[in-house]
Motif scaffolding. Structure first.
Motif, PDB file in Angstrom:
ATOM      1  N   ALA A 187     -33.066  51.786  -8.650  1.00  0.00           N
ATOM      2  CA  ALA A 187     -34.154  50.857  -8.338  1.00  0.00           C
ATOM      3  C   ALA A 187     -34.469  50.877  -6.849  1.00  0.00           C
ATOM      4  CB  ALA A 187     -33.772  49.444  -8.783  1.00  0.00           C
ATOM      5  N   GLN A 188     -33.413  50.954  -6.045  1.00  0.00           N
ATOM      6  CA  GLN A 188     -33.620  51.025  -4.601  1.00  0.00           C
ATOM      7  C   GLN A 188     -34.407  52.276  -4.234  1.00  0.00           C
ATOM      8  OE1 GLN A 188     -29.655  50.608  -2.913  1.00  0.00           O
ATOM      9  NE2 GLN A 188     -30.340  48.791  -1.833  1.00  0.00           N
ATOM     10  N   ASP A 189     -34.049  53.377  -4.885  1.00  0.00           N
ATOM     11  CA  ASP A 189     -34.722  54.640  -4.593  1.00  0.00           C
ATOM     12  C   ASP A 189     -36.195  54.585  -4.979  1.00  0.00           C
ATOM     13  OD1 ASP A 189     -31.872  56.738  -5.504  1.00  0.00           O
ATOM     14  OD2 ASP A 189     -32.386  55.732  -3.625  1.00  0.00           O
ATOM     15  N   LYS A 190     -36.499  53.978  -6.109  1.00  0.00           N
ATOM     16  CA  LYS A 190     -37.881  53.945  -6.589  1.00  0.00           C
ATOM     17  C   LYS A 190     -38.713  52.891  -5.866  1.00  0.00           C
ATOM     18  CE  LYS A 190     -37.682  56.137 -11.054  1.00  0.00           C
ATOM     19  NZ  LYS A 190     -38.209  56.104 -12.438  1.00  0.00           N
ATOM     20  N   GLY A 191     -38.072  51.893  -5.322  1.00  0.00           N
ATOM     21  CA  GLY A 191     -38.802  50.877  -4.578  1.00  0.00           C
ATOM     22  C   GLY A 191     -39.095  49.636  -5.405  1.00  0.00           C
ATOM     23  N   SER A 192     -39.839  48.727  -4.790  1.00  0.00           N
ATOM     24  CA  SER A 192     -40.137  47.434  -5.397  1.00  0.00           C
ATOM     25  C   SER A 192     -41.617  47.313  -5.702  1.00  0.00           C
ATOM     26  CB  SER A 192     -39.698  46.311  -4.453  1.00  0.00           C
ATOM     27  OG  SER A 192     -40.014  45.054  -4.990  1.00  0.00           O
ATOM     28  N   VAL A 193     -41.928  46.795  -6.887  1.00  0.00           N
ATOM     29  CA  VAL A 193     -43.304  46.540  -7.296  1.00  0.00           C
ATOM     30  C   VAL A 193     -43.526  45.031  -7.311  1.00  0.00           C
ATOM     31  CG1 VAL A 193     -45.030  46.825  -9.107  1.00  0.00           C
ATOM     32  CG2 VAL A 193     -43.329  48.619  -8.724  1.00  0.00           C
ATOM     33  N   HIS A 194     -44.571  44.601  -6.635  1.00  0.00           N
ATOM     34  CA  HIS A 194     -44.870  43.177  -6.537  1.00  0.00           C
ATOM     35  C   HIS A 194     -46.054  42.853  -7.452  1.00  0.00           C
ATOM     36  CE1 HIS A 194     -45.937  39.541  -3.717  1.00  0.00           C
ATOM     37  NE2 HIS A 194     -45.759  39.185  -4.980  1.00  0.00           N
ATOM     38  N   ALA A 215     -40.281  43.733 -17.163  1.00  0.00           N
ATOM     39  CA  ALA A 215     -39.138  44.296 -17.882  1.00  0.00           C
ATOM     40  C   ALA A 215     -39.292  45.800 -18.103  1.00  0.00           C
ATOM     41  CB  ALA A 215     -38.961  43.577 -19.222  1.00  0.00           C
ATOM     42  N   VAL A 216     -40.512  46.243 -18.368  1.00  0.00           N
ATOM     43  CA  VAL A 216     -40.766  47.674 -18.585  1.00  0.00           C
ATOM     44  C   VAL A 216     -40.579  48.452 -17.286  1.00  0.00           C
ATOM     45  CG1 VAL A 216     -42.532  49.377 -19.196  1.00  0.00           C
ATOM     46  CG2 VAL A 216     -42.291  47.295 -20.549  1.00  0.00           C
ATOM     47  N   LEU A 217     -41.104  47.937 -16.191  1.00  0.00           N
ATOM     48  CA  LEU A 217     -40.951  48.605 -14.901  1.00  0.00           C
ATOM     49  C   LEU A 217     -39.484  48.654 -14.488  1.00  0.00           C
ATOM     50  CD1 LEU A 217     -44.027  47.148 -12.975  1.00  0.00           C
ATOM     51  CD2 LEU A 217     -43.655  49.568 -13.536  1.00  0.00           C
ATOM     52  N   GLU A 218     -38.738  47.595 -14.777  1.00  0.00           N
ATOM     53  CA  GLU A 218     -37.309  47.600 -14.466  1.00  0.00           C
ATOM     54  C   GLU A 218     -36.575  48.627 -15.322  1.00  0.00           C
ATOM     55  OE1 GLU A 218     -36.601  43.071 -12.791  1.00  0.00           O
ATOM     56  OE2 GLU A 218     -36.189  43.493 -14.893  1.00  0.00           O
ATOM     57  N   GLN A 219     -36.986  48.770 -16.575  1.00  0.00           N
ATOM     58  CA  GLN A 219     -36.389  49.799 -17.431  1.00  0.00           C
ATOM     59  C   GLN A 219     -36.629  51.191 -16.838  1.00  0.00           C
ATOM     60  OE1 GLN A 219     -37.035  49.471 -21.720  1.00  0.00           O
ATOM     61  NE2 GLN A 219     -37.289  51.694 -21.873  1.00  0.00           N
ATOM     62  N   ALA A 220     -37.766  51.352 -16.158  1.00  0.00           N
ATOM     63  CA  ALA A 220     -38.096  52.632 -15.531  1.00  0.00           C
ATOM     64  C   ALA A 220     -37.397  52.817 -14.192  1.00  0.00           C
ATOM     65  CB  ALA A 220     -39.605  52.756 -15.355  1.00  0.00           C
ATOM     66  N   GLY A 221     -36.675  51.790 -13.725  1.00  0.00           N
ATOM     67  CA  GLY A 221     -35.895  51.933 -12.506  1.00  0.00           C
ATOM     68  C   GLY A 221     -36.454  51.266 -11.269  1.00  0.00           C
ATOM     69  N   TYR A 222     -37.457  50.422 -11.423  1.00  0.00           N
ATOM     70  CA  TYR A 222     -38.047  49.729 -10.275  1.00  0.00           C
ATOM     71  C   TYR A 222     -37.465  48.329 -10.126  1.00  0.00           C
ATOM     72  CZ  TYR A 222     -41.588  53.397 -10.087  1.00  0.00           C
ATOM     73  OH  TYR A 222     -42.226  54.606  -9.984  1.00  0.00           O
ATOM     74  N   GLU A 223     -37.435  47.867  -8.897  1.00  0.00           N
ATOM     75  CA  GLU A 223     -37.218  46.462  -8.630  1.00  0.00           C
ATOM     76  C   GLU A 223     -38.581  45.800  -8.777  1.00  0.00           C
ATOM     77  OE1 GLU A 223     -34.785  44.043  -5.339  1.00  0.00           O
ATOM     78  OE2 GLU A 223     -35.191  46.124  -4.794  1.00  0.00           O
ATOM     79  N   VAL A 224     -38.635  44.578  -9.297  1.00  0.00           N
ATOM     80  CA  VAL A 224     -39.917  43.908  -9.506  1.00  0.00           C
ATOM     81  C   VAL A 224     -39.853  42.483  -8.981  1.00  0.00           C
ATOM     82  CG1 VAL A 224     -41.692  43.253 -11.175  1.00  0.00           C
ATOM     83  CG2 VAL A 224     -40.326  45.322 -11.565  1.00  0.00           C
ATOM     84  N   GLU A 225     -40.868  42.113  -8.222  1.00  0.00           N
ATOM     85  CA  GLU A 225     -40.997  40.752  -7.718  1.00  0.00           C
ATOM     86  C   GLU A 225     -42.253  40.139  -8.326  1.00  0.00           C
ATOM     87  OE1 GLU A 225     -41.494  38.327  -3.470  1.00  0.00           O
ATOM     88  OE2 GLU A 225     -41.651  40.514  -3.534  1.00  0.00           O
TER      89      GLU A 225
END
Length: 290
Positions: free
Chosen positions: A30-37, A55-65
Motif C-alpha cells: 500500500a505504501q508503494d502504491k500510494g494513497s487515494v483520497h 474496500a476495492v482500492l485497498e484490495q488492489a493495494g492502495y491506502e485510502v482516505e
C-alpha cells in the motif's frame, strides 16, 4: 448555497496500515502504491458506494482516505486536487452547477450507476399526488417540506420548486439525511402526513410504502445518473487506481444491498462494504481488471 468549511471534514484513517506481522507485506504494498483520497457527501447512497470503492482500492493495494463534505466543498476539493476522486456526482441536473464551475479542472469518467430520481416524497397513504397541490394543503404538512443538508444540490432544486410553484404557505426546512428519515419514520409510525426531499436509490423506499409527488413543472428533471469524477492528473499519477475508478459500475439493487446493511443497529459502513466486496468478488474482479 452554504459551503461547509473544510475544517468540519470527517476524516477516516485507512485500516490498511494496521500493525501486525501478517499485514506487513500488504502495508508495504500500500505504501508503494500510494494513497487515494476520496471525498463524498453524507447521503446513504454515497456512504455505501464510497466505502465499497475504498474496500476495492485497498484490495488492489492502495491506502485510502475518506473525507465527508458538503456537496459544494466536495466539488471544490476535487477541483483543487485536495481529493483524488468522487463517485458521488449526480448528473445531469443535481450537481450541474458544481460541474459547470469546475468542469475544466476535473475529468468525468461517466456513470457508475443508472436509474436515479429526485423529488418530493410522501407516504403512499397521503391524499396529495402533485407538488402543485402542496400549497393549498399546507396545513396537512404543517407548512413544512423536510429537507436535508443546505449544501446539497437537491436542496437547491427544491428552493427552485418553492419559487416555480409560487408557494406562500410551504417552507423548506434544512437538516440532514438522518434528520429527514427520522422525521419520516416518526410521521409514518403516527400515520401522519409529511413531505420530504427524496431520492432514489435510498433505503427508505425498501422500508416504507412511499410515492413521489408529480412535478408538472419538471423542476427536478428526469432520471439521473451517478458519475465518477477524478481530479486532473490522476490518470498519470496513479493509472491503476484511475482504471479501477473508471471501471466501477453497479446497479441500484447492488447499492441497495449495502445501504440496507448500513441501516442495521450499530452498523459500520466500512465493515459492511468489506463484507459486500468479499461476497461479490465476481463483480469486483470486473472492476479490478476493467
Amino acid at each position: 448555497m452554504i459551503k461547509h468549511p473544510l475544517s468540519r471534514t470527517i476524516r477516516f484513517a485507512s485500516l490498511a496500515m494496521v500493525a501486525g506481522v501478517g499485514l506487513a507485506a500488504g502495508a508495504a504494498q500500500a505504501q508503494d502504491k500510494g494513497s487515494v483520497h476520496l471525498a463524498y457527501v453524507e447521503w446513504s447512497s454515497e456512504v455505501a458506494s464510497t466505502n465499497v470503492v475504498r474496500a476495492v482500492l485497498e484490495q488492489a493495494g492502495y491506502e485510502v482516505e475518506l473525507t465527508s463534505l458538503s456537496a459544494a466543498a466536495m466539488w471544490q476539493s476535487l477541483s483543487t486536487g485536495d481529493a483524488d476522486a468522487i463517485v458521488a456526482a449526480w448528473l445531469p441536473t443535481t450537481h450541474a452547477d458544481y460541474l459547470e464551475r469546475v468542469g475544466d479542472k476535473v475529468v468525468d469518467l461517466g456513470p457508475n450507476l443508472d436509474g436515479t430520481k429526485l423529488g418530493l416524497v410522501v407516504p403512499a397513504y397521503t391524499d396529495v399526488d402533485s407538488i402543485a397541490e402542496l400549497d393549498e394543503n399546507a396545513d396537512t404538512f404543517n407548512g413544512t417540506i423536510t429537507g436535508i443538508d443546505p449544501g446539497a444540490g437537491l436542496m437547491g432544486l427544491t428552493e427552485k420548486v418553492v419559487e416555480s410553484y409560487e408557494f406562500e404557505e410551504m417552507d423548506l426546512q434544512s437538516g440532514s439525511g438522518a434528520t429527514m428519515t427520522a422525521a419520516l419514520a416518526s410521521a409514518i409510525n403516527n400515520e401522519e402526513d409529511i413531505v420530504v426531499t427524496g431520492w432514489t436509490p435510498h433505503w427508505m423506499f425498501a422500508r416504507w410504502d412511499l410515492k413521489y409527488l408529480e412535478d408538472p413543472e419538471n423542476v427536478y428533471g428526469g432520471a439521473e445518473q451517478i458519475n465518477t469524477i477524478a481530479r486532473q492528473g490522476l490518470k498519470e499519477d496513479m493509472p491503476e487506481a484511475y482504471a479501477i475508478l473508471d471501471a466501477f459500475e453497479w446497479t441500484p439493487e447492488q447499492m441497495g444491498e449495502v445501504m440496507l446493511m448500513n441501516q442495521e443497529e450499530d452498523a459500520e459502513p466500512y465493515e459492511n462494504a468489506k463484507q459486500w466486496v468479499e461476497e461479490n468478488q465476481d463483480v469486483v474482479e470486473e472492476w479490478l481488471n476493467g
